[in-house]
Scaffold this motif. Sequence first.
Motif, PDB file in Angstrom:
ATOM      1  N   LEU A 111       0.830  -1.207   0.000  1.00  0.00           N
ATOM      2  CA  LEU A 111       0.000   0.000   0.000  1.00  0.00           C
ATOM      3  C   LEU A 111       0.863   1.255   0.000  1.00  0.00           C
ATOM      4  O   LEU A 111       0.532   2.252  -0.664  1.00  0.00           O
ATOM      5  N   ILE A 112       1.964   1.204   0.716  1.00  0.00           N
ATOM      6  CA  ILE A 112       2.902   2.325   0.719  1.00  0.00           C
ATOM      7  C   ILE A 112       3.528   2.472  -0.661  1.00  0.00           C
ATOM      8  O   ILE A 112       3.737   3.591  -1.157  1.00  0.00           O
ATOM      9  N   GLN A 113       3.791   1.356  -1.312  1.00  0.00           N
ATOM     10  CA  GLN A 113       4.357   1.385  -2.660  1.00  0.00           C
ATOM     11  C   GLN A 113       3.409   2.050  -3.652  1.00  0.00           C
ATOM     12  O   GLN A 113       3.834   2.823  -4.511  1.00  0.00           O
ATOM     13  N   ILE A 114       2.108   1.750  -3.538  1.00  0.00           N
ATOM     14  CA  ILE A 114       1.133   2.384  -4.435  1.00  0.00           C
ATOM     15  C   ILE A 114       1.171   3.898  -4.267  1.00  0.00           C
ATOM     16  O   ILE A 114       1.180   4.652  -5.245  1.00  0.00           O
ATOM     17  N   GLU A 115       1.195   4.362  -3.014  1.00  0.00           N
ATOM     18  CA  GLU A 115       1.262   5.804  -2.757  1.00  0.00           C
ATOM     19  C   GLU A 115       2.556   6.395  -3.313  1.00  0.00           C
ATOM     20  O   GLU A 115       2.547   7.478  -3.910  1.00  0.00           O
ATOM     21  N   TYR A 116       3.650   5.687  -3.112  1.00  0.00           N
ATOM     22  CA  TYR A 116       4.948   6.160  -3.602  1.00  0.00           C
ATOM     23  C   TYR A 116       4.939   6.269  -5.124  1.00  0.00           C
ATOM     24  O   TYR A 116       5.390   7.275  -5.694  1.00  0.00           O
ATOM     25  N   ILE A 117       4.425   5.254  -5.779  1.00  0.00           N
ATOM     26  CA  ILE A 117       4.346   5.251  -7.244  1.00  0.00           C
ATOM     27  C   ILE A 117       3.471   6.405  -7.723  1.00  0.00           C
ATOM     28  O   ILE A 117       3.795   7.103  -8.690  1.00  0.00           O
ATOM     29  N   ASN A 118       2.350   6.609  -7.037  1.00  0.00           N
ATOM     30  CA  ASN A 118       1.428   7.678  -7.418  1.00  0.00           C
ATOM     31  C   ASN A 118       2.082   9.053  -7.314  1.00  0.00           C
ATOM     32  O   ASN A 118       1.871   9.926  -8.169  1.00  0.00           O
ATOM     33  N   GLU A 119       2.881   9.246  -6.277  1.00  0.00           N
ATOM     34  CA  GLU A 119       3.517  10.546  -6.056  1.00  0.00           C
ATOM     35  C   GLU A 119       4.773  10.745  -6.905  1.00  0.00           C
ATOM     36  O   GLU A 119       5.100  11.863  -7.301  1.00  0.00           O
ATOM     37  N   THR A 120       5.473   9.654  -7.185  1.00  0.00           N
ATOM     38  CA  THR A 120       6.729   9.748  -7.930  1.00  0.00           C
ATOM     39  C   THR A 120       6.495   9.936  -9.424  1.00  0.00           C
ATOM     40  O   THR A 120       7.271  10.619 -10.102  1.00  0.00           O
ATOM     41  N   TRP A 121       5.420   9.338  -9.926  1.00  0.00           N
ATOM     42  CA  TRP A 121       5.070   9.478 -11.344  1.00  0.00           C
ATOM     43  C   TRP A 121       3.652  10.042 -11.438  1.00  0.00           C
ATOM     44  O   TRP A 121       2.693   9.320 -11.750  1.00  0.00           O
ATOM     45  N   ASP A 132       2.151  12.143 -13.473  1.00  0.00           N
ATOM     46  CA  ASP A 132       1.591  12.652 -14.728  1.00  0.00           C
ATOM     47  C   ASP A 132       0.575  11.729 -15.393  1.00  0.00           C
ATOM     48  O   ASP A 132      -0.085  12.132 -16.345  1.00  0.00           O
ATOM     49  N   LYS A 133       0.429  10.490 -14.935  1.00  0.00           N
ATOM     50  CA  LYS A 133      -0.510   9.559 -15.569  1.00  0.00           C
ATOM     51  C   LYS A 133      -1.396   8.875 -14.528  1.00  0.00           C
ATOM     52  O   LYS A 133      -0.918   8.430 -13.491  1.00  0.00           O
ATOM     53  N   ASN A 134      -2.694   8.782 -14.814  1.00  0.00           N
ATOM     54  CA  ASN A 134      -3.645   7.976 -14.028  1.00  0.00           C
ATOM     55  C   ASN A 134      -3.447   8.080 -12.519  1.00  0.00           C
ATOM     56  O   ASN A 134      -2.902   7.174 -11.894  1.00  0.00           O
ATOM     57  N   SER A 135      -3.933   9.152 -11.925  1.00  0.00           N
ATOM     58  CA  SER A 135      -3.821   9.292 -10.469  1.00  0.00           C
ATOM     59  C   SER A 135      -4.524   8.127  -9.781  1.00  0.00           C
ATOM     60  O   SER A 135      -5.662   7.781 -10.106  1.00  0.00           O
ATOM     61  N   LEU A 136      -3.840   7.500  -8.829  1.00  0.00           N
ATOM     62  CA  LEU A 136      -4.368   6.316  -8.154  1.00  0.00           C
ATOM     63  C   LEU A 136      -5.072   6.637  -6.839  1.00  0.00           C
ATOM     64  O   LEU A 136      -5.728   5.777  -6.261  1.00  0.00           O
ATOM     65  N   LEU A 137      -4.909   7.872  -6.370  1.00  0.00           N
ATOM     66  CA  LEU A 137      -5.568   8.318  -5.138  1.00  0.00           C
ATOM     67  C   LEU A 137      -6.281   9.636  -5.403  1.00  0.00           C
ATOM     68  O   LEU A 137      -5.791  10.466  -6.183  1.00  0.00           O
ATOM     69  N   PRO A 138      -7.436   9.858  -4.769  1.00  0.00           N
ATOM     70  CA  PRO A 138      -8.158  11.116  -4.977  1.00  0.00           C
ATOM     71  C   PRO A 138      -7.338  12.314  -4.503  1.00  0.00           C
ATOM     72  O   PRO A 138      -6.575  12.216  -3.542  1.00  0.00           O
ATOM     73  N   SER A 139      -7.501  13.448  -5.163  1.00  0.00           N
ATOM     74  CA  SER A 139      -6.805  14.668  -4.740  1.00  0.00           C
ATOM     75  C   SER A 139      -7.486  15.297  -3.524  1.00  0.00           C
ATOM     76  O   SER A 139      -6.846  15.962  -2.711  1.00  0.00           O
ATOM     77  N   ASP A 140      -8.785  15.070  -3.385  1.00  0.00           N
ATOM     78  CA  ASP A 140      -9.530  15.601  -2.245  1.00  0.00           C
ATOM     79  C   ASP A 140      -9.100  14.886  -0.959  1.00  0.00           C
ATOM     80  O   ASP A 140      -9.106  13.640  -0.901  1.00  0.00           O
ATOM     81  N   PRO A 141      -8.717  15.623   0.086  1.00  0.00           N
ATOM     82  CA  PRO A 141      -8.208  15.004   1.318  1.00  0.00           C
ATOM     83  C   PRO A 141      -9.179  14.020   1.967  1.00  0.00           C
ATOM     84  O   PRO A 141      -8.770  12.964   2.452  1.00  0.00           O
ATOM     85  N   TYR A 142     -10.476  14.368   1.980  1.00  0.00           N
ATOM     86  CA  TYR A 142     -11.439  13.466   2.610  1.00  0.00           C
ATOM     87  C   TYR A 142     -11.582  12.175   1.813  1.00  0.00           C
ATOM     88  O   TYR A 142     -11.567  11.074   2.379  1.00  0.00           O
ATOM     89  N   LYS A 143     -11.709  12.299   0.502  1.00  0.00           N
ATOM     90  CA  LYS A 143     -11.855  11.107  -0.340  1.00  0.00           C
ATOM     91  C   LYS A 143     -10.599  10.238  -0.271  1.00  0.00           C
ATOM     92  O   LYS A 143     -10.678   9.015  -0.303  1.00  0.00           O
ATOM     93  N   ARG A 144      -9.453  10.890  -0.150  1.00  0.00           N
ATOM     94  CA  ARG A 144      -8.194  10.149  -0.035  1.00  0.00           C
ATOM     95  C   ARG A 144      -8.151   9.380   1.282  1.00  0.00           C
ATOM     96  O   ARG A 144      -7.765   8.210   1.330  1.00  0.00           O
ATOM     97  N   ALA A 145      -8.570  10.034   2.364  1.00  0.00           N
ATOM     98  CA  ALA A 145      -8.622   9.378   3.675  1.00  0.00           C
ATOM     99  C   ALA A 145      -9.611   8.209   3.644  1.00  0.00           C
ATOM    100  O   ALA A 145      -9.351   7.147   4.223  1.00  0.00           O
ATOM    101  N   HIS A 146     -10.725   8.406   2.963  1.00  0.00           N
ATOM    102  CA  HIS A 146     -11.744   7.360   2.848  1.00  0.00           C
ATOM    103  C   HIS A 146     -11.174   6.141   2.120  1.00  0.00           C
ATOM    104  O   HIS A 146     -11.382   4.996   2.538  1.00  0.00           O
ATOM    105  N   ALA A 147     -10.457   6.386   1.039  1.00  0.00           N
ATOM    106  CA  ALA A 147      -9.840   5.298   0.272  1.00  0.00           C
ATOM    107  C   ALA A 147      -8.822   4.541   1.128  1.00  0.00           C
ATOM    108  O   ALA A 147      -8.758   3.304   1.107  1.00  0.00           O
ATOM    109  N   LYS A 148      -8.033   5.274   1.905  1.00  0.00           N
ATOM    110  CA  LYS A 148      -7.022   4.642   2.756  1.00  0.00           C
ATOM    111  C   LYS A 148      -7.670   3.800   3.852  1.00  0.00           C
ATOM    112  O   LYS A 148      -7.150   2.751   4.235  1.00  0.00           O
ATOM    113  N   PHE A 149      -8.820   4.244   4.349  1.00  0.00           N
ATOM    114  CA  PHE A 149      -9.548   3.467   5.352  1.00  0.00           C
ATOM    115  C   PHE A 149      -9.921   2.097   4.798  1.00  0.00           C
ATOM    116  O   PHE A 149      -9.716   1.066   5.453  1.00  0.00           O
TER     117      PHE A 149
END
Length: 218
Positions: free
Chosen positions: A68-78, A80-97
């Motif tokens: 799960l940490i790797q997915i976040e790392y990949i999302n932040e490191t690259w 420019d393509k297909n965001s894997l986590l919502p940009s909205d803080p609440y939706k992002r927290a919801h997904a992590k839950f």
Amino acid sequence: MAEEVILLDFWASMFGMRTKIALAEKRVKYDYRKEDLWNKSSLLLEMNPVHKKIPVLIHNGKPVCESLIQIEYINETWPDKNSLLPSDPYKRAHAKFWADFIDKKVNVTARRIWAAKGEEQEAAKEFIEILKTLESELGDKKYFGDETFGYVDIALIGFYSWFGVYEKFGNISIESECSKLIAWAKRCLERESVAKALPESEKVATFVSDCRKKLGLE
């Protein structure tokens, strides 16, 4: 200077499948190195000295552990393509839950179905209830992120390749109990990133049978 991306993994790991899907969604080229779980490489032990487990993502010589940490790392490191986590803080927290729920509930209970003798039936009933909870969260959405395939979908979809194992040893029919979840899994499999990452159920079943023999369960 070219980036060096290495993934230490084992083909049947639903956790490694997560990382492969995330890398594919971001179109990141990487060197895949298969690990022997019964005879771990010196590189794995060096890169993940705490847990000594796969998958390990190595980016320019630096290890990132835990899928799960790797997915976040990949999302932040690259980014420019297909965001894997919502940009909205609440939706992002919801997904992590929900991803955390999958790791703590789905994974732990699913393992009891095939790797804990005498607990198969009880674990299978609990597993179905957990899947129903996830199905309720999915509702009528296309993906857990509504129209967007992302973090929670990636966290869960690898388990689908193990469903045949859970049905066999738990004596259950997941599709009859959770048809919406099966429909969601089939939608996910239409994505090339998922289709290439998930092994055939029969291959997983053979692997599990071998594991059970090694563990003295057969």
